[in-house]
Design a protein around this motif. Structure first.
Motif: not given
Length: 606
Positions: A456-462, A479-484
Motif C-alpha cells: 500500500s501507499a501507507d508504506h506497509k504490507i498488510h 519501508h518509508w515510501k509506498a510499497v510497489s
C-alpha cells in the motif's frame, strides 16, 4: 521520449477527501509507530505524573505476568505452544508430559507430538531481554556480553576451519588413492601395446595442447573472478556466515532438530547452509543477453511495458503496457529468430492502458489484466475474447493475481483503496476489503487460497486471511515510501519493493524484515520485481536490471540497457527505466523490459 514515463508513477498519497480537499502525502500518526501502555488522554486534559507512572508500572507488571510459564512461574524459555493454545517452557512441559498426558492449564489430553515451537513469542522474548539488558546493564556488563559473543563466534570459526580442513584432507586422500589404482591398472597393460599407447597419447597431447591450455585459462579466470567477488562483498558474506552459524547453533539445542544438526560429518548445519549460499552466490557474476526484441514501433512514444509474465509451462510470455495491447510471444521463437522479425502469436486490443497481467496457474489460455480505468478482465487467449469483466473498482487498478491453489479465484487492488477478490464463476466480487490508502500491489500466498499480501501507499504490507478480513493477520512495517510490489519466494518468504529504493525480505511468521537490499534506484516509477528460490531481481531508474541473492544485501549481478537511438545513448539513464521483470521458473533465465519498449532475455552467467 522523456515524457513516456508518465502514467507509471507509484501512488504515494492517501485517499483524497471526498469533498474535494487537496491530496496530501500520507502521514503516519505517532500512535502507529509508538507503543502506548494505556489510552491517550483526551485533548486538553492533563494526566498527573504519579498516576501515569503508576499505570505504566501496572501495565508492565501485567505484561510480565503474561510471559510467565504456568509450570515454573518464571519467564518462558524456549517457548512451545500446545494444541490447546497454552505456552510453556520446552523443558517444563516435556518434563510434565513424561509423567502425565494432559495440559497443566486446561486438563485436555496432550502428548509431545502436540507441541509446536512458538517462534513469534520466542522472538518477542529475545527482544524484551535485549531491552531489559540495555536498560539495566552497566557499560562493563555490555562489554562482557559483547566479548562473550565474540568468543562464541571465534569458537564457531575455529570448529568450522577444522571441519573444512578435515574434509579437504579426506578428499585429497581419496584422490590420491584413485590415482594409485589408476596407475597400477595401467602397469598391467601388455608390453606389446605399451609403445602404441604412448604414441597415441603423444599425438593426443599435441593435438589438444592449445585447447587444454585455453580451457585451463578459462577455469583459472573463473576462479579469480569468484575470489574477487568474495573479496568485494566480504563484509556481507561475513555477516551471513555468523547469522547462519548462530541460528544453526540455537536450533541444534532442540531435541527434535538434533537429527539434522550435522548434515555432513564434522559440518554443522549452519556451516552447511553458508556453504550452499556461498556456492550459489559465486556461481554467477553477470547477466548475459541471449535475445532481444522491440515491443513497439520506433515512432510510437507509448512503448512502456508495465507487466511481463510467463504462462504456467514457460512456453509463452505475455506483455502489456500503455499501448493498450496484450501481446503473447512464443519463447522458443524469440530465442531462435532475429529481433527484427519477432511478432506476437496473439494480440489482444484493450480499451485502456494496462497496469498488470496474471496468467492462470492451471490453464495456458486464461490470463487476467487490470487497467487504468479500474477494470479487471479475464481473457481467453485462444479465442481472443474476454471471458469476464469486473467493473467495481472506482479508480485505476494497479495489480491483479490468480490464486495458485484455486484456479477460479483472483484478487485485485486499486487506487480506490479497495482490495477485491473475484471468482470466474460469478460477476460480482466475492470479498471486498476497504483500506485507508491506495493499493499498489496484491499477491496470493502460493501455498494458500486464503492468504493475500497487500502492498500500500501507507508504506506497509498488510497480510490478510480472507476468511476474516476485519483486520490483517499482521502488518509489515519498515519501508518509508509506498510499497510497489510484493512477491512470495516460498510460502514463508515474502519480498517487497518500494520507492524508497530498497527491497525487503520478510518471514510471514514474524513482523520484522529479515533483510534489506540496496543497490538500485527507485524513487517514483514501477520498476518491476520478480523472485525465484534463491534470487530476487528488480529494475532500476538507471535503466539497469539488478539481481540480488536473497542472503546478500547488495547486487550479485547487473545489466544496463542501452538506447537503440544513438542520439539518446549518452542520456538514456535519465530518460528510461526498467519497467518489468520476470524469472523463468526454476531457471537462471529472465525477461526484462524497459520504458523504451525494449525486451531482453537475460541469463545469469559466470
Amino acid at each position: 521520449m522523456g515524457g513516456s514515463s508518465a502514467g507509471v508513477l507509484v501512488p504515494s498519497v492517501s485517499k483524497a477527501d471526498e469533498m474535494g480537499a487537496s491530496v496530501t502525502p500520507l502521514a503516519v500518526s505517532s500512535s502507529e509507530t509508538t507503543d502506548v501502555a494505556g489510552a491517550p488522554a483526551a485533548e486538553g486534559e492533563t494526566v498527573p505524573d504519579g498516576s501515569r507512572d503508576g499505570a505504566a508500572v501496572e501495565a508492565d507488571a501485567e505484561r510480565d505476568r503474561d510471559l510467565l510459564c504456568p509450570i515454573c512461574m518464571g519467564v518462558i524459555k524456549d517457548a512451545f505452544l500446545t494444541a490447546c493454545g497454552h505456552c510453556f517452557c520446552y523443558m517444563c512441559i516435556v518434563t510434565h508430559l513424561n509423567n502425565k498426558s494432559d495440559c497443566p492449564c486446561c486438563g485436555n489430553y496432550l502428548t509431545k507430538s502436540h507441541l509446536y515451537p512458538n517462534f513469534l513469542l520466542n522472538k518477542l522474548l529475545k527482544k524484551q531481554c535485549v531491552r531489559q539488558i540495555a536498560k539495566s546493564a552497566s557499560p562493563i556488563e555490555h562489554l562482557r556480553v559483547a566479548l562473550k559473543q565474540v568468543q562464541t563466534d571465534m569458537q564457531f570459526i575455529k570448529d568450522d576451519i577444522n571441519a573444512v580442513e578435515k574434509h579437504r584432507t579426506e578428499l585429497y586422500r581419496v584422490r590420491e588413492s584413485s590415482l594409485v589404482r589408476t596407475g597400477s591398472d595401467n602397469l598391467q597393460i601388455r608390453s606389446n601395446d605399451v609403445t602404441a599407447q604412448l604414441n597415441h597419447q603423444e599425438h593426443q597431447r599435441k593435438d589438444a595442447f592449445s585447447g587444454s591450455e585455453t580451457s585451463s585459462l578459462i577455469q583459472s579466470g573463473r576462479v579469480i573472478a569468484r575470489k574477487r567477488k568474495i573479496q568485494a562483498q566480504f563484509k556481507e558474506l561475513q555477516e551471513c556466515y555468523l547469522q547462519k552459524r548462530r541460528l544453526g547453533a540455537s536450533q541444534s539445542h532442540h531435541p527434535k532438530e538434533k537429527v539434522d544438526a550435522k548434515v555432513r560429518e564434522g559440518y554443522h548445519v549452519g556451516l552447511e547452509d553458508f556453504q550452499s549460499i556461498l556456492t550459489t552466490f559465486t556461481k554467477y557474476s553477470r547477466l548475459r543477453v541471449i535475445a532481444e526484441l522491440r515491443h513497439g514501433d520506433l515512432f510510437h512514444s507509448a512503448n512502456i511495458v508495465s507487466s511481463i509474465e510467463f504462462d504456467c509451462d514457460d512456453e509463452y510470455f505475455a506483455t502489456a503496457g500503455v499501448s493498450k495491447r496484450i501481446k503473447v510471444f512464443e519463447f522458443s521463437t524469440v530465442l531462435n529468430q532475429p529481433s527484427e522479425v519477432n511478432c506476437p502469436v496473439v494480440e489482444l486490443a484493450t480499451r485502456s492502458k494496462l497496469s498488470c497481467l496474471s496468467w492462470n496457474k492451471y490453464s495456458k489460455n486464461v490470463i487476467a489484466s487490470s487497467d487504468y480505468e479500474g477494470i479487471v478482465t479475464v481473457w481467453d487467449v485462444t479465442t481472443r475474447q474476454s471471458i469476464m469483466e469486473y467493473e467495481e473498482h472506482e479508480k485505476r487498478a494497479w495489480s491483479v493475481d490468480f490464486s495458485r491453489t484455486e484456479p477460479s479465484m483472483l484478487v485485485s487492488g486499486s487506487d480506490d483503496c479497495k482490495v477485491k477478490v473475484w471468482s470466474t464463476k460469478q460477476e460480482a466480487s466475492v470479498i471486498n476489503i476497504d483500506m485507508k490508502a491506495n493499493i499498489c500491489c496484491v499477491k496470493y500466498n502460493p501455498g494458500s487460497s486464503v492468504h493475500v499480501a497487500v502492498g500500500s501507499a501507507d508504506h506497509k504490507i498488510h497480510y490478510f486471511d480472507l476468511r476474516n478480513t476485519s483486520s490483517p493477520l499482521c502488518v509489515f512495517k519498515g519501508h518509508w515510501k509506498a510499497v510497489s510490489y510484493v512477491k512470495f519466494l516460498s510460502t514463508n518468504e515474502l519480498a517487497s519493493a518500494s520507492t524508497d529504493s530498497t527491497l525487503r525480505l520478510w518471514d510471514v511468521n514474524g513482523t520484522c524484515p529479515v533483510r534489506t537490499f540496496v543497490g538500485h534506484t527507485n524513487e517514483k516509477n514501477f520498476v518491476g520485481l520478480t523472485v525465484n528460490n534463491e534470487y530476487i531481481a528488480c529494475g532500476s531508474e538507471t535503466n539497469e536490471v539488478c539481481v540480488y541473492h536473497k542472503a546478500i544485501l547488495t547486487p550479485a549481478a547487473r545489466h544496463k540497457f542501452g538506447s537503440w537511438d544513438l542520439d539518446d545513448a549518452e542520456d538514456d539513464a535519465g530518460l528510461y527505466f526498467i519497467s518489468a521483470v520476470c524469472w523463468k521458473s526454476d531457471s537462471p533465465t529472465m525477461l526484462a523490459a524497459n520504458s523504451q519498449g525494449t525486451i531482453k532475455v537475460l541469463v545469469l552467467a559466470a
